[in-house]
Design a protein around this motif. Structure first.
Motif, PDB file in Angstrom:
ATOM      1  N   LEU A 159      -1.189 -12.073   6.613  1.00 20.88           N
ATOM      2  CA  LEU A 159      -1.070 -12.167   8.066  1.00 20.88           C
ATOM      3  C   LEU A 159      -0.673 -13.580   8.473  1.00 20.88           C
ATOM      4  O   LEU A 159      -1.004 -14.556   7.791  1.00 20.88           O
ATOM      5  CB  LEU A 159      -2.407 -11.817   8.735  1.00 20.88           C
ATOM      6  N   SER A 160       0.000 -13.677   9.588  1.00 22.82           N
ATOM      7  CA  SER A 160       0.273 -14.991  10.155  1.00 22.82           C
ATOM      8  C   SER A 160      -1.022 -15.544  10.734  1.00 22.82           C
ATOM      9  O   SER A 160      -1.997 -14.813  10.958  1.00 22.82           O
ATOM     10  CB  SER A 160       1.336 -14.881  11.251  1.00 22.82           C
ATOM     11  N   ALA A 161      -1.053 -16.825  11.002  1.00 21.39           N
ATOM     12  CA  ALA A 161      -2.249 -17.450  11.579  1.00 21.39           C
ATOM     13  C   ALA A 161      -2.588 -16.818  12.925  1.00 21.39           C
ATOM     14  O   ALA A 161      -3.761 -16.575  13.236  1.00 21.39           O
ATOM     15  CB  ALA A 161      -2.032 -18.953  11.733  1.00 21.39           C
ATOM     16  N   SER A 162      -1.565 -16.533  13.725  1.00 19.98           N
ATOM     17  CA  SER A 162      -1.816 -15.951  15.043  1.00 19.98           C
ATOM     18  C   SER A 162      -2.377 -14.533  14.922  1.00 19.98           C
ATOM     19  O   SER A 162      -3.262 -14.135  15.693  1.00 19.98           O
ATOM     20  CB  SER A 162      -0.521 -15.924  15.863  1.00 19.98           C
ATOM     21  N   ALA A 163      -1.893 -13.764  13.931  1.00 25.37           N
ATOM     22  CA  ALA A 163      -2.407 -12.405  13.725  1.00 25.37           C
ATOM     23  C   ALA A 163      -3.852 -12.446  13.255  1.00 25.37           C
ATOM     24  O   ALA A 163      -4.678 -11.630  13.679  1.00 25.37           O
ATOM     25  CB  ALA A 163      -1.543 -11.659  12.714  1.00 25.37           C
ATOM     26  N   ARG A 164      -4.182 -13.405  12.376  1.00 29.05           N
ATOM     27  CA  ARG A 164      -5.563 -13.525  11.928  1.00 29.05           C
ATOM     28  C   ARG A 164      -6.496 -13.843  13.098  1.00 29.05           C
ATOM     29  O   ARG A 164      -7.591 -13.281  13.205  1.00 29.05           O
ATOM     30  CB  ARG A 164      -5.686 -14.614  10.858  1.00 29.05           C
ATOM     31  N   GLU A 165      -6.054 -14.719  13.978  1.00 26.84           N
ATOM     32  CA  GLU A 165      -6.865 -15.056  15.146  1.00 26.84           C
ATOM     33  C   GLU A 165      -7.040 -13.846  16.056  1.00 26.84           C
ATOM     34  O   GLU A 165      -8.129 -13.587  16.583  1.00 26.84           O
ATOM     35  CB  GLU A 165      -6.202 -16.197  15.919  1.00 26.84           C
TER      36      GLU A 165
ATOM     37  N   ARG B 176     -11.406   2.052  12.981  1.00 26.23           N
ATOM     38  CA  ARG B 176     -10.040   2.059  13.513  1.00 26.23           C
ATOM     39  C   ARG B 176      -9.375   0.696  13.351  1.00 26.23           C
ATOM     40  O   ARG B 176      -8.205   0.594  12.951  1.00 26.23           O
ATOM     41  CB  ARG B 176     -10.064   2.439  14.997  1.00 26.23           C
ATOM     42  N   LEU B 177     -10.121  -0.370  13.634  1.00 26.06           N
ATOM     43  CA  LEU B 177      -9.561  -1.712  13.528  1.00 26.06           C
ATOM     44  C   LEU B 177      -9.228  -2.063  12.084  1.00 26.06           C
ATOM     45  O   LEU B 177      -8.201  -2.700  11.806  1.00 26.06           O
ATOM     46  CB  LEU B 177     -10.554  -2.730  14.104  1.00 26.06           C
ATOM     47  N   LEU B 178     -10.065  -1.629  11.160  1.00 23.32           N
ATOM     48  CA  LEU B 178      -9.805  -1.888   9.747  1.00 23.32           C
ATOM     49  C   LEU B 178      -8.533  -1.181   9.287  1.00 23.32           C
ATOM     50  O   LEU B 178      -7.710  -1.762   8.565  1.00 23.32           O
ATOM     51  CB  LEU B 178     -10.995  -1.441   8.902  1.00 23.32           C
ATOM     52  N   VAL B 179      -8.348   0.053   9.711  1.00 23.68           N
ATOM     53  CA  VAL B 179      -7.134   0.794   9.346  1.00 23.68           C
ATOM     54  C   VAL B 179      -5.903   0.123   9.946  1.00 23.68           C
ATOM     55  O   VAL B 179      -4.851   0.028   9.302  1.00 23.68           O
ATOM     56  CB  VAL B 179      -7.241   2.264   9.803  1.00 23.68           C
ATOM     57  N   ALA B 180      -6.021  -0.371  11.176  1.00 20.61           N
ATOM     58  CA  ALA B 180      -4.909  -1.077  11.807  1.00 20.61           C
ATOM     59  C   ALA B 180      -4.558  -2.341  11.026  1.00 20.61           C
ATOM     60  O   ALA B 180      -3.379  -2.681  10.855  1.00 20.61           O
ATOM     61  CB  ALA B 180      -5.267  -1.435  13.254  1.00 20.61           C
TER      62      ALA B 180
ATOM     63  N   ALA C 116      -2.629  -1.431   7.925  1.00 21.19           N
ATOM     64  CA  ALA C 116      -1.235  -1.117   8.238  1.00 21.19           C
ATOM     65  C   ALA C 116      -0.420  -2.384   8.450  1.00 21.19           C
ATOM     66  O   ALA C 116       0.717  -2.489   7.973  1.00 21.19           O
ATOM     67  CB  ALA C 116      -1.170  -0.230   9.479  1.00 21.19           C
ATOM     68  N   GLU C 117      -0.992  -3.356   9.144  1.00 23.04           N
ATOM     69  CA  GLU C 117      -0.251  -4.597   9.399  1.00 23.04           C
ATOM     70  C   GLU C 117      -0.056  -5.398   8.120  1.00 23.04           C
ATOM     71  O   GLU C 117       0.936  -6.131   7.994  1.00 23.04           O
ATOM     72  CB  GLU C 117      -0.968  -5.450  10.453  1.00 23.04           C
ATOM     73  N   ARG C 118      -0.973  -5.261   7.171  1.00 16.85           N
ATOM     74  CA  ARG C 118      -0.806  -5.937   5.894  1.00 16.85           C
ATOM     75  C   ARG C 118       0.245  -5.251   5.014  1.00 16.85           C
ATOM     76  O   ARG C 118       0.705  -5.833   4.041  1.00 16.85           O
ATOM     77  CB  ARG C 118      -2.142  -5.956   5.129  1.00 16.85           C
ATOM     78  N   GLY C 119       0.601  -3.996   5.361  1.00 15.61           N
ATOM     79  CA  GLY C 119       1.609  -3.273   4.599  1.00 15.61           C
ATOM     80  C   GLY C 119       1.072  -2.116   3.785  1.00 15.61           C
ATOM     81  O   GLY C 119       1.820  -1.489   3.025  1.00 15.61           O
ATOM     82  N   TYR C 120      -0.213  -1.781   3.952  1.00 11.27           N
ATOM     83  CA  TYR C 120      -0.793  -0.649   3.224  1.00 11.27           C
ATOM     84  C   TYR C 120      -0.529   0.657   3.963  1.00 11.27           C
ATOM     85  O   TYR C 120      -0.734   0.721   5.182  1.00 11.27           O
ATOM     86  CB  TYR C 120      -2.305  -0.828   3.074  1.00 11.27           C
TER      87      TYR C 120
ATOM     88  N   TYR D  46      -7.453   8.779   3.838  1.00 14.62           N
ATOM     89  CA  TYR D  46      -8.565   7.950   3.367  1.00 14.62           C
ATOM     90  C   TYR D  46      -8.549   7.778   1.855  1.00 14.62           C
ATOM     91  O   TYR D  46      -8.701   6.650   1.350  1.00 14.62           O
ATOM     92  CB  TYR D  46      -9.883   8.574   3.833  1.00 14.62           C
ATOM     93  N   GLU D  47      -8.379   8.860   1.110  1.00 16.22           N
ATOM     94  CA  GLU D  47      -8.392   8.766  -0.342  1.00 16.22           C
ATOM     95  C   GLU D  47      -7.253   7.885  -0.859  1.00 16.22           C
ATOM     96  O   GLU D  47      -7.428   7.117  -1.812  1.00 16.22           O
ATOM     97  CB  GLU D  47      -8.301  10.160  -0.972  1.00 16.22           C
ATOM     98  N   GLN D  48      -6.085   7.984  -0.216  1.00 16.78           N
ATOM     99  CA  GLN D  48      -4.969   7.141  -0.635  1.00 16.78           C
ATOM    100  C   GLN D  48      -5.226   5.681  -0.277  1.00 16.78           C
ATOM    101  O   GLN D  48      -4.835   4.763  -0.998  1.00 16.78           O
ATOM    102  CB  GLN D  48      -3.665   7.614   0.023  1.00 16.78           C
ATOM    103  N   GLN D  49      -5.900   5.454   0.840  1.00 12.04           N
ATOM    104  CA  GLN D  49      -6.284   4.094   1.210  1.00 12.04           C
ATOM    105  C   GLN D  49      -7.162   3.482   0.122  1.00 12.04           C
ATOM    106  O   GLN D  49      -6.957   2.334  -0.289  1.00 12.04           O
ATOM    107  CB  GLN D  49      -7.033   4.105   2.542  1.00 12.04           C
ATOM    108  N   LEU D  50      -8.149   4.253  -0.342  1.00 11.62           N
ATOM    109  CA  LEU D  50      -9.030   3.766  -1.404  1.00 11.62           C
ATOM    110  C   LEU D  50      -8.231   3.425  -2.656  1.00 11.62           C
ATOM    111  O   LEU D  50      -8.455   2.382  -3.278  1.00 11.62           O
ATOM    112  CB  LEU D  50     -10.079   4.825  -1.742  1.00 11.62           C
ATOM    113  N   SER D  51      -7.316   4.301  -3.012  1.00 10.98           N
ATOM    114  CA  SER D  51      -6.518   4.088  -4.212  1.00 10.98           C
ATOM    115  C   SER D  51      -5.680   2.818  -4.101  1.00 10.98           C
ATOM    116  O   SER D  51      -5.636   1.997  -5.031  1.00 10.98           O
ATOM    117  CB  SER D  51      -5.602   5.299  -4.444  1.00 10.98           C
ATOM    118  N   ASP D  52      -5.017   2.626  -2.971  1.00 13.90           N
ATOM    119  CA  ASP D  52      -4.159   1.452  -2.793  1.00 13.90           C
ATOM    120  C   ASP D  52      -4.968   0.160  -2.702  1.00 13.90           C
ATOM    121  O   ASP D  52      -4.579  -0.873  -3.256  1.00 13.90           O
ATOM    122  CB  ASP D  52      -3.294   1.624  -1.541  1.00 13.90           C
ATOM    123  N   LEU D  53      -6.086   0.213  -2.007  1.00 16.59           N
ATOM    124  CA  LEU D  53      -6.908  -0.987  -1.855  1.00 16.59           C
ATOM    125  C   LEU D  53      -7.566  -1.397  -3.168  1.00 16.59           C
ATOM    126  O   LEU D  53      -7.852  -2.586  -3.382  1.00 16.59           O
ATOM    127  CB  LEU D  53      -7.992  -0.760  -0.795  1.00 16.59           C
ATOM    128  N   SER D  54      -7.819  -0.434  -4.041  1.00 15.00           N
ATOM    129  CA  SER D  54      -8.559  -0.719  -5.264  1.00 15.00           C
ATOM    130  C   SER D  54      -7.850  -1.724  -6.167  1.00 15.00           C
ATOM    131  O   SER D  54      -8.494  -2.425  -6.950  1.00 15.00           O
ATOM    132  CB  SER D  54      -8.810   0.571  -6.043  1.00 15.00           C
TER     133      SER D  54
END
Length: 219
Positions: free
Chosen positions: A73-79, A105-109, A112-116, A121-129
Motif C-alpha cells: 500500500l502507499s503511505a496514504s492508503a495505509r493511513e 468487510r474492511l479486511l476483505v477490502a 483486494a487493494e493489496r491485489g488478493y 473465503y476458502e480461496q482467500q485462506l489459500s492465497d493468504l497462506s
C-alpha cells in the motif's frame, strides 16, 4: 569380470543414486514448505491422507501466488485504512456484532487493494497462506465468530476483533519497508537525499500516530 555384470552393477548404482537424489530432493522440499507455511503446513498434512499430496497442494498455492499482482500500500492508503479501522474499533463499544461484521468487510477490502482475489473465503485462506501463514489461524477464528456474531457473547466478539486486527495489521504493513526503500533508492538516484530524509521523518511521525495493538475492546 563379464561385461553383463558390469552393466548390471552400473544400472543398480544409477538406480540407487537416483533414489537417493529423489529422497534428498523430497526432504528439501518438505523443509522448505514447512519453513514457509509454518503451522499451515502441519494443518494441511493433518487434513490430508497423504503428506505428499499436502505438499503438492501447498506448492500449488505458491505457484498461484506468484501469478498474483500483490503490491504494498502507499503511505496514504495505509493511513486511510488505519483511520477506518479506528472507527470500527470505536463502533464496537456500542455495536459489537456490527463492528465485527465491519471488521471482516474492511479486511476483505484491504485484501483486494493489496491485489488478493476475494471471490471466496476458502480461496482467500489459500492465497493468504503463502505470505501470511502466521496470522491465518486468527483469520479463521475471527471469521467463525463473525458468521455467528448475533449469537456470540461479547467476549467472543471482542476476541474476534483482536484477531481481525492482528491479520489487518499484518496485511497493512507487509511490504511497507520494501516500498519505502525502493522509493528511497529512486530519490537518491535523482539527487534528492535531503527530500528523502524529510519524507522519512514525516513517515515516522505518521506511523507513531497510528492505532497500536493495546486496544481492549472498549473495556
Amino acid at each position: 569380470m563379464p561385461t553383463w555384470l558390469i552393466v548390471v552393477i552400473v544400472v543398480v548404482a544409477l538406480a540407487v543414486l537416483g533414489a537417493v537424489i529423489w529422497l534428498v530432493t523430497q526432504e528439501m522440499q518438505r523443509k522448505r514448505l514447512q519453513q514457509r507455511f509454518g503451522p499451515e503446513y502441519d494443518r494441511a498434512v493433518e487434513e490430508s491422507d497423504n503428506p505428499r499430496a499436502a505438499q503438492r497442494e501447498l506448492a500449488e498455492r505458491e505457484r498461484r501466488h506468484k501469478e498474483l499482482d500483490i503490491r504494498p500500500l502507499s503511505a496514504s492508503a495505509r493511513e486511510r485504512y488505519a483511520r477506518e479501522w479506528a472507527q470500527v474499533q470505536e463502533k464496537f463499544v456500542d455495536q459489537p456484532p456490527a463492528a465485527v461484521a465491519e471488521a471482516d468487510r474492511l479486511l476483505v477490502a484491504l485484501m483486494a487493494e493489496r491485489g488478493y482475489p476475494t471471490e471466496g473465503y476458502e480461496q482467500q485462506l489459500s492465497d493468504l497462506s503463502v505470505r501470511h501463514a502466521k496470522t491465518l489461524e486468527h483469520y479463521r477464528a475471527a471469521h467463525t465468530t463473525q458468521q455467528k456474531r448475533d449469537g456470540a457473547s461479547t467476549e467472543d466478539l471482542r476476541d474476534a476483533m483482536v484477531r481481525y486486527r492482528t491479520v489487518f495489521e499484518d496485511l497493512l504493513t507487509d511490504g511497507a519497508d520494501e516500498d519505502h526503500h525502493d522509493g528511497e533508492h529512486h530519490d537518491r538516484r535523482n539527487g534528492h537525499e535531503h527530500d528523502d530524509r524529510r519524507d522519512a521523518d514525516q513517515h515516522e511521525h505518521r506511523a507513531s500516530a497510528q492505532p497500536r495493538t493495546e486496544w481492549n475492546g472498549g473495556r
